[in-house]
Design an enzyme around this catalytic site. Structure first.
Site, PDB file in Angstrom:
ATOM      1  N   ASN A  90      47.917  78.438  19.064  1.00  0.00           N
ATOM      2  CA  ASN A  90      48.782  78.187  18.027  1.00  0.00           C
ATOM      3  C   ASN A  90      48.367  76.403  17.907  1.00  0.00           C
ATOM      4  OD1 ASN A  90      51.311  77.948  16.547  1.00  0.00           O
ATOM      5  ND2 ASN A  90      51.469  76.403  18.081  1.00  0.00           N
ATOM      6  N   TYR A 157      40.044  71.524   7.421  1.00  0.00           N
ATOM      7  CA  TYR A 157      41.302  72.560   7.744  1.00  0.00           C
ATOM      8  C   TYR A 157      41.033  73.719   7.176  1.00  0.00           C
ATOM      9  CZ  TYR A 157      46.006  73.794   8.710  1.00  0.00           C
ATOM     10  OH  TYR A 157      47.269  74.213   9.255  1.00  0.00           O
TER      11      TYR A 157
HETATM   12  P1  NAD Z   1      52.987  70.462  15.410  1.00  0.00           P
HETATM   13  O1  NAD Z   1      52.116  69.333  15.266  1.00  0.00           O
HETATM   14  O2  NAD Z   1      54.484  70.580  15.511  1.00  0.00           O
HETATM   15  O3  NAD Z   1      52.372  71.374  16.879  1.00  0.00           O
HETATM   16  C1  NAD Z   1      51.141  71.374  17.205  1.00  0.00           C
HETATM   17  C2  NAD Z   1      51.000  71.251  18.551  1.00  0.00           C
HETATM   18  O4  NAD Z   1      49.749  71.443  19.021  1.00  0.00           O
HETATM   19  C3  NAD Z   1      51.331  69.859  18.984  1.00  0.00           C
HETATM   20  O5  NAD Z   1      52.201  69.928  20.216  1.00  0.00           O
HETATM   21  C4  NAD Z   1      50.068  69.153  19.476  1.00  0.00           C
HETATM   22  O6  NAD Z   1      50.442  68.255  20.754  1.00  0.00           O
HETATM   23  C5  NAD Z   1      49.451  70.468  19.994  1.00  0.00           C
HETATM   24  N1  NAD Z   1      47.839  70.130  20.050  1.00  0.00           N
HETATM   25  C6  NAD Z   1      47.271  69.261  19.210  1.00  0.00           C
HETATM   26  N2  NAD Z   1      45.994  69.162  19.864  1.00  0.00           N
HETATM   27  C7  NAD Z   1      45.802  70.027  20.967  1.00  0.00           C
HETATM   28  C8  NAD Z   1      44.868  70.576  21.553  1.00  0.00           C
HETATM   29  N3  NAD Z   1      43.457  69.897  21.723  1.00  0.00           N
HETATM   30  N4  NAD Z   1      45.291  71.112  22.876  1.00  0.00           N
HETATM   31  C9  NAD Z   1      46.477  71.631  23.103  1.00  0.00           C
HETATM   32  N5  NAD Z   1      47.400  71.444  22.319  1.00  0.00           N
HETATM   33  C10 NAD Z   1      47.067  70.557  21.147  1.00  0.00           C
HETATM   34  O7  NAD Z   1      52.164  71.535  14.197  1.00  0.00           O
HETATM   35  P2  NAD Z   1      52.730  72.859  13.821  1.00  0.00           P
HETATM   36  O8  NAD Z   1      52.843  73.142  12.408  1.00  0.00           O
HETATM   37  O9  NAD Z   1      53.581  73.881  14.690  1.00  0.00           O
HETATM   38  O10 NAD Z   1      51.359  73.871  13.856  1.00  0.00           O
HETATM   39  C11 NAD Z   1      51.023  74.812  14.782  1.00  0.00           C
HETATM   40  C12 NAD Z   1      49.859  75.640  14.076  1.00  0.00           C
HETATM   41  O11 NAD Z   1      50.334  76.062  12.813  1.00  0.00           O
HETATM   42  C13 NAD Z   1      48.647  74.954  13.801  1.00  0.00           C
HETATM   43  O12 NAD Z   1      47.593  75.713  14.064  1.00  0.00           O
HETATM   44  C14 NAD Z   1      48.943  74.672  12.389  1.00  0.00           C
HETATM   45  O13 NAD Z   1      47.437  74.397  11.733  1.00  0.00           O
HETATM   46  C15 NAD Z   1      49.478  75.742  11.957  1.00  0.00           C
HETATM   47  N6  NAD Z   1      50.131  75.639  10.360  1.00  0.00           N
HETATM   48  C16 NAD Z   1      51.185  74.716  10.468  1.00  0.00           C
HETATM   49  C17 NAD Z   1      51.475  74.779   8.955  1.00  0.00           C
HETATM   50  C18 NAD Z   1      52.737  73.682   8.681  1.00  0.00           C
HETATM   51  O14 NAD Z   1      53.094  73.690   7.241  1.00  0.00           O
HETATM   52  N7  NAD Z   1      53.382  73.158   9.526  1.00  0.00           N
HETATM   53  C19 NAD Z   1      51.196  75.684   7.898  1.00  0.00           C
HETATM   54  C20 NAD Z   1      50.277  76.714   8.390  1.00  0.00           C
HETATM   55  C21 NAD Z   1      49.528  76.611   9.280  1.00  0.00           C
END
Ligand code: NAD
Length: 248
Positions: A90, A157
């Site tokens: 994730n 991305y």
């Molecule tokens: P978020 O920033 O709240 O959480 C992401 C987490 O990943 C953070 O806690 C960060 O510290 C951790 N992280 C970053 N780099 C890392 C690494 N190298 N190793 C381990 N952990 C690491 O963001 P989110 O929105 O909850 O993102 C979760 C996933 O959902 C991501 O893959 C993101 O691309 C995807 N996503 C997000 C959205 C959105 O609108 N927020 C939409 C589609 C997909």
């Protein structure tokens, strides 16, 4: 099949946003949860919240871009809980919607490293354990609608999330039925990643069927379903959880 109450779930990027919601969702079902993140304090706080609620969780430092680090995550998980049944890849980072012509090598490589190389590293390290025993192992990758169409991110991305859906399909092809791999494709979700762009999320989702952005829990519930026996015949797909964003 994996019985959630008896399972061990490793979730990367679980200190925040959707990963944190997944950790709570799995723990509420009775699973033992490994909360993995580069944000050690954040991961520890999530594990403490779960433990305070009567659940079973351990925080582990893990950088998905570092092969030694992901090996340690697997080792520590097995040492504490005996196995891994479910892996949620994730962790992810955004690229500020940067088009290819303006993307530096550093930006491109950082995004591909976390969003695409990370799930590869983590999955490769966990596969031997996920395949142990008689039960199937489950892998769920957090992709995005940016894995299906352009415009949900910048060049790096969008490329990383398209690649992640391809990786999910190939995992299914190569390792089914022992491994059941799927992806979720969230639309706009209010998380740490998007906290500075809430007005943009509102504007982007205004004309979608749901007409709003999501809470992280709304994605985590679908991930919980995909990990459960209820999804026993769901292999190699990428499920939109986007409030209908992609209907048109
Ligand atoms: P978020 O920033 O709240 O959480 C992401 C987490 O990943 C953070 O806690 C960060 O510290 C951790 N992280 C970053 N780099 C890392 C690494 N190298 N190793 C381990 N952990 C690491 O963001 P989110 O929105 O909850 O993102 C979760 C996933 O959902 C991501 O893959 C993101 O691309 C995807 N996503 C997000 C959205 C959105 O609108 N927020 C939409 C589609 C997909």
């Amino acid at each position: 099949m994996v019985s959630l109450p008896d399972s061990v779930a490793v979730i990367t990027g679980a200190a925040s946003g959707m990963g944190k919601a997944m950790a709570h969702e799995f723990a509420d079902e009775g699973a033992s949860v490994v909360v993995v993140d580069v944000d050690e304090d954040g991961a520890a706080a999530v594990a403490t919240e779960i433990a305070d609620g009567g659940g079973d969780a351990m925080a582990v430092y893990g950088d998905v871009t570092d092969t030694d680090s992901v090996e340690s995550v697997v080792e520590e998980s097995v040492e504490e809980f005996g196995t891994i049944d479910i892996l949620c890849n994730n962790a992810g980072i955004l690229d500020d919607f940067t088009p290819a012509g303006e993307a530096s090598d550093d930006l491109w490589n950082a995004v591909i490293d976390v969003n695409l190389n990370g799930p590869f590293h983590m999955t490769r390290a966990a596969l031997p354990v996920l395949q142990e025993g008689n039960e199937e192992g489950v892998v769920i990758n957090t992709a995005s609608i940016a894995g299906k169409v352009a415009g949900g991110g910048g060049a790096a991305y969008t490329t990383s999330k398209h690649g992640l859906i391809g990786f999910t399909k190939q995992l299914s092809h190569d390792y089914g039925p022992d491994i059941r791999a799927n992806a979720v494709c969230p639309g706009a979700v209010a998380t740490g990643m998007t906290e500075d762009m809430i007005e943009d999320l509102e504007a982007m989702t205004e004309g979608t069927p749901a007409g709003r952005y999501a809470k992280p829990e709304e994605i985590a519930r679908v991930v919980r379903y995909l990990a459960s026996d209820e999804a026993s015949f769901v292999h190699g797909t990428a499920v939109n959880v986007d409030g209908g964003w992609l209907v048109d």
